[in-house]
Design a protein around this motif. Structure first.
Motif, PDB file in Angstrom:
ATOM      1  N   SER A 118       0.845  -1.192   0.000  1.00 55.47           N
ATOM      2  CA  SER A 118       0.000   0.000   0.000  1.00 55.47           C
ATOM      3  C   SER A 118       0.880   1.242   0.000  1.00 55.47           C
ATOM      4  O   SER A 118       2.042   1.210   0.401  1.00 55.47           O
ATOM      5  CB  SER A 118      -0.939   0.010   1.198  1.00 55.47           C
ATOM      6  OG  SER A 118      -0.219   0.150   2.382  1.00 55.47           O
ATOM      7  N   VAL A 119       0.277   2.330  -0.477  1.00 52.58           N
ATOM      8  CA  VAL A 119       0.929   3.633  -0.508  1.00 52.58           C
ATOM      9  C   VAL A 119      -0.028   4.603   0.172  1.00 52.58           C
ATOM     10  O   VAL A 119      -1.212   4.634  -0.151  1.00 52.58           O
ATOM     11  CB  VAL A 119       1.215   4.084  -1.958  1.00 52.58           C
ATOM     12  CG1 VAL A 119       1.836   5.460  -1.985  1.00 52.58           C
ATOM     13  CG2 VAL A 119       2.096   3.082  -2.682  1.00 52.58           C
ATOM     14  N   THR A 120       0.478   5.374   1.116  1.00 48.73           N
ATOM     15  CA  THR A 120      -0.350   6.307   1.874  1.00 48.73           C
ATOM     16  C   THR A 120       0.324   7.671   1.894  1.00 48.73           C
ATOM     17  O   THR A 120       1.550   7.764   1.977  1.00 48.73           O
ATOM     18  CB  THR A 120      -0.534   5.813   3.320  1.00 48.73           C
ATOM     19  OG1 THR A 120      -1.106   4.505   3.289  1.00 48.73           O
ATOM     20  CG2 THR A 120      -1.437   6.728   4.107  1.00 48.73           C
ATOM     21  N   PHE A 121      -0.498   8.710   1.820  1.00 47.34           N
ATOM     22  CA  PHE A 121       0.006  10.084   1.883  1.00 47.34           C
ATOM     23  C   PHE A 121      -1.001  10.923   2.643  1.00 47.34           C
ATOM     24  O   PHE A 121      -2.204  10.797   2.437  1.00 47.34           O
ATOM     25  CB  PHE A 121       0.204  10.665   0.476  1.00 47.34           C
ATOM     26  CG  PHE A 121       0.733  12.067   0.480  1.00 47.34           C
ATOM     27  CD1 PHE A 121       2.089  12.298   0.617  1.00 47.34           C
ATOM     28  CD2 PHE A 121      -0.118  13.153   0.356  1.00 47.34           C
ATOM     29  CE1 PHE A 121       2.592  13.594   0.633  1.00 47.34           C
ATOM     30  CE2 PHE A 121       0.367  14.449   0.371  1.00 47.34           C
ATOM     31  CZ  PHE A 121       1.730  14.674   0.503  1.00 47.34           C
ATOM     32  N   GLU A 122      -0.501  11.784   3.516  1.00 51.16           N
ATOM     33  CA  GLU A 122      -1.371  12.692   4.261  1.00 51.16           C
ATOM     34  C   GLU A 122      -0.698  14.050   4.343  1.00 51.16           C
ATOM     35  O   GLU A 122       0.516  14.144   4.523  1.00 51.16           O
ATOM     36  CB  GLU A 122      -1.623  12.148   5.667  1.00 51.16           C
ATOM     37  CG  GLU A 122      -2.650  12.944   6.422  1.00 51.16           C
ATOM     38  CD  GLU A 122      -3.072  12.280   7.719  1.00 51.16           C
ATOM     39  OE1 GLU A 122      -3.904  12.866   8.413  1.00 51.16           O
ATOM     40  OE2 GLU A 122      -2.583  11.190   8.034  1.00 51.16           O
ATOM     41  N   MET A 123      -1.505  15.084   4.192  1.00 50.93           N
ATOM     42  CA  MET A 123      -0.969  16.441   4.264  1.00 50.93           C
ATOM     43  C   MET A 123      -1.904  17.326   5.058  1.00 50.93           C
ATOM     44  O   MET A 123      -3.071  17.483   4.697  1.00 50.93           O
ATOM     45  CB  MET A 123      -0.771  17.021   2.868  1.00 50.93           C
ATOM     46  CG  MET A 123      -0.177  18.395   2.898  1.00 50.93           C
ATOM     47  SD  MET A 123       0.385  18.903   1.286  1.00 50.93           S
ATOM     48  CE  MET A 123       1.087  20.477   1.713  1.00 50.93           C
ATOM     49  N   ASP A 124      -1.363  17.896   6.135  1.00 53.18           N
ATOM     50  CA  ASP A 124      -2.128  18.854   6.916  1.00 53.18           C
ATOM     51  C   ASP A 124      -2.252  20.152   6.126  1.00 53.18           C
ATOM     52  O   ASP A 124      -1.387  20.493   5.319  1.00 53.18           O
ATOM     53  CB  ASP A 124      -1.436  19.136   8.248  1.00 53.18           C
ATOM     54  CG  ASP A 124      -1.407  17.916   9.155  1.00 53.18           C
ATOM     55  OD1 ASP A 124      -2.327  17.077   9.056  1.00 53.18           O
ATOM     56  OD2 ASP A 124      -0.463  17.805   9.960  1.00 53.18           O
ATOM     57  N   SER A 125      -3.308  20.879   6.388  1.00 53.28           N
ATOM     58  CA  SER A 125      -3.547  22.144   5.709  1.00 53.28           C
ATOM     59  C   SER A 125      -2.441  23.149   6.030  1.00 53.28           C
ATOM     60  O   SER A 125      -2.029  23.276   7.194  1.00 53.28           O
ATOM     61  CB  SER A 125      -4.891  22.718   6.132  1.00 53.28           C
ATOM     62  OG  SER A 125      -5.062  24.004   5.582  1.00 53.28           O
ATOM     63  N   PRO A 126      -1.988  23.890   5.026  1.00 53.57           N
ATOM     64  CA  PRO A 126      -0.978  24.924   5.275  1.00 53.57           C
ATOM     65  C   PRO A 126      -1.570  26.251   5.766  1.00 53.57           C
ATOM     66  O   PRO A 126      -0.847  27.232   5.927  1.00 53.57           O
ATOM     67  CB  PRO A 126      -0.319  25.091   3.902  1.00 53.57           C
ATOM     68  CG  PRO A 126      -1.355  24.697   2.924  1.00 53.57           C
ATOM     69  CD  PRO A 126      -2.190  23.646   3.599  1.00 53.57           C
ATOM     70  N   LEU A 127      -2.887  26.279   6.026  1.00 49.35           N
ATOM     71  CA  LEU A 127      -3.521  27.526   6.478  1.00 49.35           C
ATOM     72  C   LEU A 127      -2.905  28.113   7.750  1.00 49.35           C
ATOM     73  O   LEU A 127      -2.774  29.339   7.840  1.00 49.35           O
ATOM     74  CB  LEU A 127      -5.029  27.328   6.654  1.00 49.35           C
ATOM     75  CG  LEU A 127      -5.846  27.364   5.373  1.00 49.35           C
ATOM     76  CD1 LEU A 127      -7.315  27.088   5.666  1.00 49.35           C
ATOM     77  CD2 LEU A 127      -5.681  28.675   4.634  1.00 49.35           C
ATOM     78  N   PRO A 128      -2.520  27.300   8.742  1.00 45.24           N
ATOM     79  CA  PRO A 128      -1.891  27.912   9.927  1.00 45.24           C
ATOM     80  C   PRO A 128      -0.642  28.728   9.581  1.00 45.24           C
ATOM     81  O   PRO A 128      -0.408  29.785  10.171  1.00 45.24           O
ATOM     82  CB  PRO A 128      -1.549  26.719  10.820  1.00 45.24           C
ATOM     83  CG  PRO A 128      -2.561  25.682  10.438  1.00 45.24           C
ATOM     84  CD  PRO A 128      -2.753  25.865   8.956  1.00 45.24           C
ATOM     85  N   PHE A 129       0.146  28.264   8.624  1.00 49.21           N
ATOM     86  CA  PHE A 129       1.321  29.027   8.194  1.00 49.21           C
ATOM     87  C   PHE A 129       0.897  30.361   7.581  1.00 49.21           C
ATOM     88  O   PHE A 129       1.505  31.398   7.843  1.00 49.21           O
ATOM     89  CB  PHE A 129       2.150  28.243   7.173  1.00 49.21           C
ATOM     90  CG  PHE A 129       2.863  27.056   7.737  1.00 49.21           C
ATOM     91  CD1 PHE A 129       4.005  27.204   8.517  1.00 49.21           C
ATOM     92  CD2 PHE A 129       2.414  25.772   7.481  1.00 49.21           C
ATOM     93  CE1 PHE A 129       4.680  26.106   9.034  1.00 49.21           C
ATOM     94  CE2 PHE A 129       3.067  24.662   7.988  1.00 49.21           C
ATOM     95  CZ  PHE A 129       4.200  24.827   8.774  1.00 49.21           C
ATOM     96  N   LEU A 130      -0.140  30.314   6.741  1.00 50.97           N
ATOM     97  CA  LEU A 130      -0.626  31.541   6.105  1.00 50.97           C
ATOM     98  C   LEU A 130      -1.197  32.502   7.142  1.00 50.97           C
ATOM     99  O   LEU A 130      -0.910  33.704   7.103  1.00 50.97           O
ATOM    100  CB  LEU A 130      -1.692  31.214   5.050  1.00 50.97           C
ATOM    101  CG  LEU A 130      -1.210  30.509   3.799  1.00 50.97           C
ATOM    102  CD1 LEU A 130      -2.387  30.045   2.948  1.00 50.97           C
ATOM    103  CD2 LEU A 130      -0.304  31.428   2.987  1.00 50.97           C
ATOM    104  N   ASN A 131      -2.009  31.977   8.038  1.00 47.33           N
ATOM    105  CA  ASN A 131      -2.644  32.828   9.044  1.00 47.33           C
ATOM    106  C   ASN A 131      -1.624  33.481   9.983  1.00 47.33           C
ATOM    107  O   ASN A 131      -1.827  34.601  10.445  1.00 47.33           O
ATOM    108  CB  ASN A 131      -3.675  32.042   9.851  1.00 47.33           C
ATOM    109  CG  ASN A 131      -4.851  31.625   8.989  1.00 47.33           C
ATOM    110  OD1 ASN A 131      -5.150  32.250   7.968  1.00 47.33           O
ATOM    111  ND2 ASN A 131      -5.519  30.559   9.380  1.00 47.33           N
ATOM    112  N   ASN A 132      -0.532  32.774  10.245  1.00 48.09           N
ATOM    113  CA  ASN A 132       0.538  33.320  11.100  1.00 48.09           C
ATOM    114  C   ASN A 132       1.576  34.102  10.295  1.00 48.09           C
ATOM    115  O   ASN A 132       2.541  34.599  10.867  1.00 48.09           O
ATOM    116  CB  ASN A 132       1.244  32.197  11.866  1.00 48.09           C
ATOM    117  CG  ASN A 132       0.337  31.531  12.864  1.00 48.09           C
ATOM    118  OD1 ASN A 132      -0.570  32.160  13.408  1.00 48.09           O
ATOM    119  ND2 ASN A 132       0.560  30.261  13.107  1.00 48.09           N
TER     120      ASN A 132
END
Length: 188
Positions: A118-132
């Protein structure tokens, strides 16, 4: 793609006509064929998701570079501040519109499996970086995720090329996930 078709034909004992295959197939071989097809479908969907993410990450980095440039000259100039706010809004919109088949791709686990692989990928939203307004942190995060995407794409390619060895040993265990199964929205 030709290699996948050759592998598929190999599973079907060299028959070229799909109608003949389906009429002469046993229930078990129909299930195996379906599972094989679902595995290929899941891998293709994962590739599509990763391509969309990669494209949006590139766009996000371009917008962030423009924000940094607009604030570099004179961060107190109202025109530069206004331009950076407009660009920041575009960046947020780019994150919000990152979807594949109406499913959000940030804060989502993406996966595909074939047999025991299996191949798995997950990415958290980059919005916290933008908001800060942490543009340096955002660029580092995006660069690392782009590298992970490349590694995932390579793993998918290797998985599709290894179909010959997988199919020789365990055709019955091939199992793919549909996009609904492959995209599990997390509660982050």
């Amino acid at each position: 793609m030709d290699k996948m078709l050759q592998t598929f034909k190999k599973h079907l004992n060299g028959l070229d006509n799909i109608e003949d295959i389906m009429m002469n197939a046993t229930r078990q071989s129909k299930i195996q064929t379906h599972r094989f097809g679902e595995g290929i479908k899941a891998a293709n969907e994962l590739v599509g998701c990763l391509q969309v993410l990669s494209s949006k990450l590139n766009k996000l980095q371009t917008i962030v570079a423009k924000i940094e440039f607009s604030l570099e000259e004179d961060p107190t100039n109202p025109a530069n501040i206004n331009m950076s706010e407009i660009l920041l809004s575009q960046a947020r919109d780019a994150v919000a519109s990152t979807k594949f088949i109406d499913r959000e791709l940030f804060d989502t686990e993406l996966s595909a499996s074939m047999g025991s692989h299996s191949v798995t990928f997950e990415m958290d939203s980059p919005l916290p970086f933008l908001n800060n307004r942490d543009f340096k942190g955002l660029n580092q995060y995006v660069d690392s995720k782009k590298e992970e995407i490349k590694a995932c794409m390579e793993a998918i390619r290797a998985l599709s090329e290894s179909n010959d060895s997988i199919s020789d040993t365990s055709v019955g265990s091939l199992r793919g996930k549909t996009i609904g199964e492959a995209l599990k929205i997390s509660n982050l």
